[in-house]
Design an enzyme around this catalytic site. Structure first.
Site, PDB file in Angstrom:
ATOM      1  N   GLU A 193      -5.715  33.064 -44.396  1.00 26.16           N
ATOM      2  CA  GLU A 193      -6.631  32.679 -43.331  1.00 26.16           C
ATOM      3  C   GLU A 193      -7.335  33.901 -42.734  1.00 26.16           C
ATOM      4  O   GLU A 193      -8.525  33.872 -42.454  1.00 26.16           O
ATOM      5  CB  GLU A 193      -5.850  31.935 -42.246  1.00 26.16           C
ATOM      6  N   ASP A 194      -6.588  34.973 -42.508  1.00 25.76           N
ATOM      7  CA  ASP A 194      -7.130  36.084 -41.742  1.00 25.76           C
ATOM      8  C   ASP A 194      -7.748  37.197 -42.572  1.00 25.76           C
ATOM      9  O   ASP A 194      -8.541  37.974 -42.074  1.00 25.76           O
ATOM     10  CB  ASP A 194      -6.039  36.675 -40.838  1.00 25.76           C
ATOM     11  N   ASP A 203      22.988  14.466 -14.807  1.00 25.02           N
ATOM     12  CA  ASP A 203      23.828  15.113 -15.806  1.00 25.02           C
ATOM     13  C   ASP A 203      23.599  16.613 -15.850  1.00 25.02           C
ATOM     14  O   ASP A 203      23.485  17.196 -16.889  1.00 25.02           O
ATOM     15  CB  ASP A 203      23.582  14.494 -17.168  1.00 25.02           C
TER      16      ASP A 203
END
Ligand code: MN
Length: 632
Positions: free
Chosen positions: A75-76, A258
């Site tokens: 992608e980069d 709780d």
């Protein structure tokens, strides 16, 4: 973080792992991200490295961890998937490709991006679910470092995380990621409330720790008496889950039950139940708080016993489970890479059925927005458990009806269902099912899904299947109309209809509405002394003057009728027998298939009078699958 920490982590659970491959993937990614820095000022490689480390904590396999290291390379920088394939093989390349596809749509407009990226994510994982797990780890690391982004972006990403990724982690059973994503997103979306809860929680810490120690030692004593091996642990509560309870139960922080929560981990299922008995004999159980997720595991693989008791005047929550159940609860689907391979494990496939449902529905769904809605609903719905007559357990979202059940059993059962017998009693299909119901679905070969079912059903699967069934059905009538176009031309049947004061009028039965004896009819003059006969409701030529007319009651001639019906074994024999059984003299009968599962039968018989024709038509109309009858 440094590479050697990752390698060390992997070695802990996989001593034979190919660490050279991991180092090679690291170096490769490092080379491509070399001069890049994150907004935090760190080197970019820290991001893939941390992502990989999260996966190593989940004990994922080597290809997944290598792919995590490489997940932003394509992608980069301008590396092609082909290059990754040459260097690391097809498996890793496919994983990287899957993750890349998800992130690629980052730059589109907002609405589109959300929907599309989820589609892509799920689509990619049809081939390999590890893609989703890598994406979740990627998301988790980004959320951990989100503070460096501008506020608007932080809010948007956090909302998406809460809407989509945390529920996805929950569904895959990866509780550890689910909790952390939720708390990180919550902190961004509701900073003040988050801080308040955090402070209050901190103030009560010492008190809580003392209480936990006291409870722990009491339980351990009892376990010893019963000779049961088990670990008793204090359990961290997550801020977002506290907040959610405050909202849904309209409670203030101090009223939240709780806050004291314990988990007991033991060896066998038998021990789990024995420990439950011990706890219930030590303290008073709170009604409605007991859940047996061992006998009825959730669709995300989670198994555990849950109960809450009043101990020392305060509510205390317990989870009791085996070690393997605990691993699966924390790691979910990821835990499976530890025990078994991905392929060839039938049980594993079964457990992924939910995911497959979602994948299918989004492939078939035409509207992306719709898909997200479906996904959101399915992810948050509470579940109920019901049974087939054979005793198979089927889990459905709360509020489901027999139609949902029928589709969960099989598409054909859903498409053909006509009724349901629930716990031995016939009930309407729309009736809501309850936990423990035993359901037997009634079907008919000629039944079809109905549009109004869409308003009743709860499950994604049922909605998708019904829509598909409806589309198919639409196609069938369209084809029938094409094959039998409405003919304006009409057929002459002089003595079928009597027109008063017009003894010699010519009569033609119109083919647009095909009236048959028994129908209310009108006549309209088409030319001198010639009338066409229509059903009273037929819109054709409705503007012309019409005469109300009656059928001749003594039609005593050879009658041809045509029957259009869904084709099935025995259809023709049924028609033949129906006519013969009335003692009628059958002159001719034939049948042919007209496509799309439809058949056309023509029969010729000698009618005694008009009631005879009506009788035969009404008998044939009752036969299974008959759609239309007309005089020919
Ligand atoms: Mn990333």
């Amino acid at each position: 973080m440094q590479l050697k920490e990752l390698l060390k982590k992997i070695k802990e659970y996989n001593p034979k792992a190919d660490l050279d491959l991991i180092s090679k993937a690291y170096d490769y990614a490092d080379e491509f991200h070399k001069d890049v820095k994150r907004l935090s000022g760190e080197l970019f490689i820290q991001h893939p490295l941390n992502t990989a480390y999260i996966l190593a904590q989940l004990k994922l396999d080597i290809p997944s961890i290598a792919a995590a290291l490489l997940h932003d390379v394509v992608e980069d920088s301008n590396v092609s998937i082909e290059k990754i394939k040459q260097n690391f093989g097809e498996e890793i390349a496919n994983l990287v490709d899957g993750v890349t596809k998800i992130s690629k749509l980052k730059y589109q407009d907002q609405e589109q991006r959300n929907n599309e990226s989820i589609r892509k994510m799920l689509l990619a994982s049809t081939k390999d679910i590890r893609v989703i797990i890598i994406k979740l780890a990627d998301k988790l690391h980004n959320m951990r470092t989100i503070k460096y982004l501008p506020e608007e972006k932080r809010k948007k990403i956090s909302q998406e995380t809460l809407d989509i990724y945390a529920p996805l982690a929950y569904r895959l059973g990866i509780a550890s990621i689910k909790w952390e994503l939720e708390d990180l997103a919550f902190k961004q979306l509701q900073p003040e409330i988050y801080q308040k809860i955090k402070e209050k929680f901190g103030k009560k810490r010492i008190y809580r720790e003392i209480e936990i120690r006291r409870l722990k030692s009491m339980i351990e004593k009892e376990l010893k008496k019963h000779d049961i091996q088990a670990k008793v642990l204090g359990r961290p509560k997550h801020f977002y889950s506290i907040y959610k309870k405050m909202i849904t139960k309209h409670r203030t922080f101090d009223e939240i039950h709780d806050l004291i929560a314990l988990r007991i981990i033991t060896d066998t299922v038998k021990d789990c139940y024995e420990i439950l008995g011990i706890i219930h004999s030590l303290w008073t159980p709170i009604p409605g708080e007991f859940n047996d997720y061992i006998a009825m595991s959730k669709s995300n693989l989670y198994q555990s016993l849950h109960t809450a008791v009043i101990a020392f005047n305060q509510p205390v929550e317990f989870q009791i489970r085996t070690q393997e159940m605990d691993n699966i609860a924390e790691e979910g689907i990821a835990a499976h890479w530890k025990y078994k391979g991905v392929s060839g494990d039938k049980d594993f496939d079964k457990k992924l059925s939910w995911l497959k449902q979602v994948l299918q529905s989004q492939q078939e769904s035409e509207d992306t927005k719709d898909f997200i809605d479906i996904l959101k609903v399915d992810l948050f719905e509470d579940e109920i458990y019901v049974f087939t007559p054979k005793g198979d357990i089927i889990s459905l979202p709360k509020g489901s009806c027999s139609i949902d059940f029928a589709y969960a059993v099989h598409t054909n059962v859903g498409d053909k269902c006509t009724g349901a017998v629930v716990n031995g009693r016939i009930v309407p299909l729309r009736c809501e099912l309850k936990n423990g119901d035993i359901i037997n679905i009634l079907t008919s070969k000629n039944a079809f899904p109905r549009r109004d079912w869409l308003k009743i059903v709860k499950t994604t699967l049922a909605k998708t299947r019904i829509r598909k069934g409806l589309r198919l059905q639409k196609k069938i009538p369209l084809n029938i109309i094409k094959k039998n176009p409405i003919e304006k031309e009409i057929i002459g049947k002089e003595d079928y209809v009597i027109i008063k004061k017009q003894p010699n009028a010519k009569i033609k039965l119109s083919k647009c509405c095909s009236p048959i004896p028994g129908d209310k009819i009108v006549a309209s003059l088409i030319k001198s002394r010639t009338y066409s006969i229509h059903k009273i409701e037929c819109p054709y030529e409705a503007k012309k003057p019409r005469l109300k007319v009656e059928w001749n009651e003594n039609i005593n001639t050879n009658i041809n009728i045509k029957i259009i019906a869904y084709d099935r074994v025995g259809l023709f024999a049924d028609i033949f027998n129906t006519i013969s059984s009335t003692g009628t003299n059958l002159k001719n009968a034939k049948a042919k298939s007209i496509g799309n599962d439809m058949a056309e039968c023509s029969v010729t018989f000698l009618s005694e009078n008009t009631d005879h024709i009506k009788d035969i038509i009404s008998r044939i109309r009752k036969l299974q699958g008959v759609r239309k009858i007309y005089l020919d």
